[in-house]
Design an enzyme around this catalytic site. Structure first.
Site, PDB file in Angstrom:
ATOM      1  N   HIS A   1     -45.586  41.921  15.722  1.00  0.00           N
ATOM      2  CA  HIS A   1     -46.909  42.067  16.351  1.00  0.00           C
ATOM      3  C   HIS A   1     -47.656  40.727  16.341  1.00  0.00           C
ATOM      4  CE1 HIS A   1     -46.792  46.492  14.825  1.00  0.00           C
ATOM      5  NE2 HIS A   1     -46.566  46.518  16.119  1.00  0.00           N
TER       6      HIS A   1
ATOM      7  N   LYS B   1     -51.703  61.842  14.999  1.00  0.00           N
ATOM      8  CA  LYS B   1     -50.721  61.311  14.051  1.00  0.00           C
ATOM      9  C   LYS B   1     -51.370  61.103  12.697  1.00  0.00           C
ATOM     10  CE  LYS B   1     -47.691  58.504  17.018  1.00  0.00           C
ATOM     11  NZ  LYS B   1     -47.327  57.093  17.268  1.00  0.00           N
TER      12      LYS B   1
ATOM     13  N   ARG C   1     -39.161  45.130  23.071  1.00  0.00           N
ATOM     14  CA  ARG C   1     -38.084  44.737  22.161  1.00  0.00           C
ATOM     15  C   ARG C   1     -36.715  44.935  22.804  1.00  0.00           C
ATOM     16  NH1 ARG C   1     -40.779  48.200  17.571  1.00  0.00           N
ATOM     17  NH2 ARG C   1     -41.366  49.175  19.519  1.00  0.00           N
TER      18      ARG C   1
ATOM     19  N   SER D   1     -42.929  48.941  12.805  1.00  0.00           N
ATOM     20  CA  SER D   1     -43.726  49.409  11.665  1.00  0.00           C
ATOM     21  C   SER D   1     -42.965  50.498  10.908  1.00  0.00           C
ATOM     22  CB  SER D   1     -45.067  49.971  12.144  1.00  0.00           C
ATOM     23  OG  SER D   1     -45.813  48.971  12.794  1.00  0.00           O
TER      24      SER D   1
END
Ligand code: ADP
Length: 162
Positions: free
Chosen positions: A17, A41, A90, A128
């Protein structure tokens, strides 16, 4: 003035990040890092903790501002009059979802474009979730997150082991 927003959960912020933040801050006059407060979440870190960690690890970049938001990203982006949304890519696994998301956002806010930055190769595998999984089993996360964040993550798991 060119303004962009880099949104995410950042639970917690990783070196991947931070790499995207540093690179995109060079492309615009002002970069807002938008920390999503997602009520659906249960994150490891509260939104305030995530904002504080991001402020700490980006304090060397003068044109970066860290804010939290809830609800629709495009509404937040419109409110702040940004020109672009930044996302990191990614692998191909990110692509399908990111493309659909960016097309949806383009319909909702035609004046805002999504800009994708490719990941730096050294962080291509990093997420993460992987950091949290490593920390849960007492793995060394020092190569994955900024120094300030290492203890913050480990504290969470040590506290829950006691
Ligand atoms: P989200 O829940 O929105 O996917 P994340 O916090 O996981 O939020 O990620 C925010 C953004 O950063 C996303 O665009 C994601 O693809 C990107 N990103 C995450 N990890 C990396 C990495 N290692 N390299 C480049 N971009 C990354």
């Amino acid at each position: 003035m060119k303004k962009a927003i880099y949104p995410g959960s950042f639970d917690p912020v990783t070196l991947g990040h931070l790499d995207i933040i540093e690179r995109s801050a060079k492309l615009v006059d002002h970069l807002i890092v938008g920390v999503l407060n997602n009520k659906a979440k249960t994150p490891l870190f509260s939104v305030d903790e995530r904002v504080n960690m991001l402020k700490e690890v980006t304090k060397h970049i003068p044109n970066v501002e860290v804010l939290s938001f809830s609800g629709l990203l495009v509404e937040f982006a419109k409110e702040h009059e940004v020109n672009a949304i930044i996302r990191g890519l990614r692998a191909v696994t990110d692509f399908e979802y990111e493309l659909a998301m960016s097309q949806t956002n383009k319909v909702a806010a035609p004046s805002i474009d999504t800009v994708f930055l490719n990941t730096s190769l050294e962080y291509a595998y990093l997420s993460s979730s992987i950091v949290k999984e490593m920390a849960m089993y007492n793995g060394d996360i020092s190569k994955f997150v900024p120094e300030y964040v290492i203890d913050k993550v480990n504290e969470k798991y040590n506290a829950s082991n006691n």
